[in-house]
Each structure stands twice: as C-alpha cells, then as structure tokens.
Motif scaffolding. Sequence first.
Motif, PDB file in Angstrom:
ATOM      1  N   THR A  15      34.201 -14.297  61.161  1.00  0.00           N
ATOM      2  CA  THR A  15      34.836 -13.780  59.955  1.00  0.00           C
ATOM      3  C   THR A  15      36.209 -14.395  59.770  1.00  0.00           C
ATOM      4  N   LEU A  16      36.968 -14.509  60.851  1.00  0.00           N
ATOM      5  CA  LEU A  16      38.298 -15.110  60.764  1.00  0.00           C
ATOM      6  C   LEU A  16      38.227 -16.582  60.388  1.00  0.00           C
ATOM      7  N   CYS A  17      37.183 -17.250  60.857  1.00  0.00           N
ATOM      8  CA  CYS A  17      37.041 -18.675  60.535  1.00  0.00           C
ATOM      9  C   CYS A  17      36.712 -18.898  59.065  1.00  0.00           C
ATOM     10  N   THR A  18      36.002 -17.937  58.461  1.00  0.00           N
ATOM     11  CA  THR A  18      35.612 -18.137  57.070  1.00  0.00           C
ATOM     12  C   THR A  18      36.692 -17.693  56.097  1.00  0.00           C
ATOM     13  N   ILE A  19      37.673 -16.946  56.580  1.00  0.00           N
ATOM     14  CA  ILE A  19      38.767 -16.544  55.708  1.00  0.00           C
ATOM     15  C   ILE A  19      39.789 -17.678  55.683  1.00  0.00           C
ATOM     16  N   THR A  20      40.017 -18.190  54.533  1.00  0.00           N
ATOM     17  CA  THR A  20      41.024 -19.240  54.404  1.00  0.00           C
ATOM     18  C   THR A  20      42.089 -18.750  53.449  1.00  0.00           C
ATOM     19  N   PRO A  21      43.309 -19.070  53.718  1.00  0.00           N
ATOM     20  CA  PRO A  21      44.360 -18.610  52.811  1.00  0.00           C
ATOM     21  C   PRO A  21      44.179 -19.251  51.446  1.00  0.00           C
ATOM     22  N   ALA A  22      44.449 -18.491  50.432  1.00  0.00           N
ATOM     23  CA  ALA A  22      44.348 -19.005  49.064  1.00  0.00           C
ATOM     24  C   ALA A  22      45.521 -19.940  48.831  1.00  0.00           C
ATOM     25  N   ALA A  23      45.201 -21.195  48.719  1.00  0.00           N
ATOM     26  CA  ALA A  23      46.247 -22.182  48.462  1.00  0.00           C
ATOM     27  C   ALA A  23      46.585 -22.138  46.978  1.00  0.00           C
ATOM     28  N   ALA A  24      47.827 -22.040  46.701  1.00  0.00           N
ATOM     29  CA  ALA A  24      48.254 -22.014  45.301  1.00  0.00           C
ATOM     30  C   ALA A  24      48.048 -23.400  44.706  1.00  0.00           C
ATOM     31  N   ALA A  25      47.180 -23.453  43.723  1.00  0.00           N
ATOM     32  CA  ALA A  25      46.925 -24.737  43.065  1.00  0.00           C
ATOM     33  C   ALA A  25      48.164 -25.102  42.261  1.00  0.00           C
ATOM     34  N   PRO A  26      48.595 -26.341  42.363  1.00  0.00           N
ATOM     35  CA  PRO A  26      49.771 -26.728  41.584  1.00  0.00           C
ATOM     36  C   PRO A  26      49.465 -26.568  40.106  1.00  0.00           C
ATOM     37  N   SER A  27      50.313 -25.840  39.424  1.00  0.00           N
ATOM     38  CA  SER A  27      50.089 -25.632  38.001  1.00  0.00           C
ATOM     39  C   SER A  27      50.523 -26.892  37.258  1.00  0.00           C
ATOM     40  N   ALA A  28      49.548 -27.512  36.663  1.00  0.00           N
ATOM     41  CA  ALA A  28      49.836 -28.723  35.898  1.00  0.00           C
ATOM     42  C   ALA A  28      50.357 -28.290  34.531  1.00  0.00           C
ATOM     43  N   ASP A  29      51.636 -28.513  34.305  1.00  0.00           N
ATOM     44  CA  ASP A  29      52.205 -28.163  33.017  1.00  0.00           C
ATOM     45  C   ASP A  29      51.578 -29.064  31.965  1.00  0.00           C
ATOM     46  N   PRO A  30      51.051 -28.458  30.912  1.00  0.00           N
ATOM     47  CA  PRO A  30      50.481 -29.299  29.868  1.00  0.00           C
ATOM     48  C   PRO A  30      51.586 -30.126  29.222  1.00  0.00           C
ATOM     49  N   ILE A  31      51.257 -31.362  28.927  1.00  0.00           N
ATOM     50  CA  ILE A  31      52.229 -32.242  28.292  1.00  0.00           C
ATOM     51  C   ILE A  31      52.302 -31.871  26.820  1.00  0.00           C
ATOM     52  N   GLU A  32      53.493 -31.611  26.374  1.00  0.00           N
ATOM     53  CA  GLU A  32      53.714 -31.183  24.998  1.00  0.00           C
ATOM     54  C   GLU A  32      53.648 -32.373  24.048  1.00  0.00           C
ATOM     55  N   THR A  33      53.051 -32.149  22.888  1.00  0.00           N
ATOM     56  CA  THR A  33      53.025 -33.163  21.839  1.00  0.00           C
ATOM     57  C   THR A  33      54.198 -32.907  20.903  1.00  0.00           C
ATOM     58  N   VAL A  34      54.986 -33.948  20.684  1.00  0.00           N
ATOM     59  CA  VAL A  34      56.150 -33.848  19.802  1.00  0.00           C
ATOM     60  C   VAL A  34      55.872 -34.690  18.561  1.00  0.00           C
ATOM     61  N   ALA A  35      55.981 -34.060  17.407  1.00  0.00           N
ATOM     62  CA  ALA A  35      55.765 -34.765  16.143  1.00  0.00           C
ATOM     63  C   ALA A  35      57.106 -34.968  15.445  1.00  0.00           C
ATOM     64  N   SER A  36      57.254 -36.123  14.807  1.00  0.00           N
ATOM     65  CA  SER A  36      58.458 -36.408  14.028  1.00  0.00           C
ATOM     66  C   SER A  36      58.081 -37.331  12.877  1.00  0.00           C
ATOM     67  N   CYS A  37      58.875 -37.273  11.820  1.00  0.00           N
ATOM     68  CA  CYS A  37      58.600 -38.096  10.649  1.00  0.00           C
ATOM     69  C   CYS A  37      59.870 -38.802  10.198  1.00  0.00           C
ATOM     70  N   GLY A  38      59.698 -39.943   9.579  1.00  0.00           N
ATOM     71  CA  GLY A  38      60.817 -40.666   8.998  1.00  0.00           C
ATOM     72  C   GLY A  38      61.106 -40.145   7.602  1.00  0.00           C
ATOM     73  N   ASN A  39      62.039 -40.783   6.934  1.00  0.00           N
ATOM     74  CA  ASN A  39      62.377 -40.403   5.563  1.00  0.00           C
ATOM     75  C   ASN A  39      61.220 -40.715   4.633  1.00  0.00           C
ATOM     76  N   SER A  40      61.116 -39.935   3.561  1.00  0.00           N
ATOM     77  CA  SER A  40      60.053 -40.205   2.598  1.00  0.00           C
ATOM     78  C   SER A  40      60.528 -41.275   1.622  1.00  0.00           C
ATOM     79  N   GLY A  41      59.580 -41.891   0.966  1.00  0.00           N
ATOM     80  CA  GLY A  41      59.882 -42.914  -0.018  1.00  0.00           C
ATOM     81  C   GLY A  41      58.901 -42.842  -1.164  1.00  0.00           C
TER      82      GLY A  41
END
Length: 150
Positions: A15-41
């Motif tokens: 039983t002790l051998c089958t219990i493994t500590p829960a490893a905290a999975a590294p939280s992959a921060d989602p990459i944010e999308t940034v939108a921008s626009c130039g001047n209109s014409g």
Amino acid sequence: MNRLALLAATAMGLTLCTITPAAAAPSADPIETVASCGNSGLQAGLATRVCAEVTGTTITFYGKVGLAGPPSPGNAQPAAKELLTTLSVEVVGAAPPQTQVKPLLFTGATLEVRAAAGTAPCGSTVRGTFGVAAFPRAAAPVVHEVTLTC
C-alpha cells in the motif's frame, strides 16, 4: 513472525509503495493574445485600418474595410463596390515583405482580410501594410508596426 502479521506487513508495504505524492503539475500560464491597430485611413471612399494580433512570437495581421461613416437617414445602402486589397507583412530588416492580393466585393458590411500567421524573433519589429483600390481610385496604404516583446 506469524503468518497473519507477515501478511499484514506485506499488504502495508504494498500500500505504501502504491501511494505516490501528488506532484503539483506546473501550471502553464496561457499566452495572452494582444491586439492592436494602426490609424485609420480613407481609401477608395472607405475607411480602412490594419491591425495585428500577437501571441508570444506568433503574429497575424489583418486589414479592415468599412463605411467611412454611418449612412444618412433615409438613404439606401451604398452600391456594391469591387475592391482590390493588398496586405503585406514583413519583419523589418530581416526579410522581404510577404504580400497577398485579394479582390473583394464590398456591399456595406465591414470586411476583414487576414494574412497567414507568422513568427518572428523576440525584439523584432513587424510591419503590416494594407491597401484598398477601386477603379479609378488608387490605394493609399495604411501601416501598423509592432515590436515583439517576449
């Protein structure tokens, strides 16, 4: 050790051998999308603008074409217009521009013309240029530059 104690100790060990500590999975921060626009014409009597969406080192440029203002009350929708759009994207100083030419039929609703997504190294400047022509008016391209900060 008697059999019962040996069996209990073995079961406890398994039983002790089958219990493994829960490893905290590294939280992959989602990459944010940034939108921008130039001047209109104004091009071909229409409002135009070039915009960019940046996600990490991936960038997508797109041009927008729409009415230059709201239609006058009581007037009918504007007549359909044949447009020739040109969208160019280049990594400044690194490569020649990649250009796509696309004919469109403008009927009053805002249109978007998207370039294929591309990547560029951190710190580089990427320029998008969007032009719209309609006979007899030539294009007067709008430009937007984005510097990738990673």
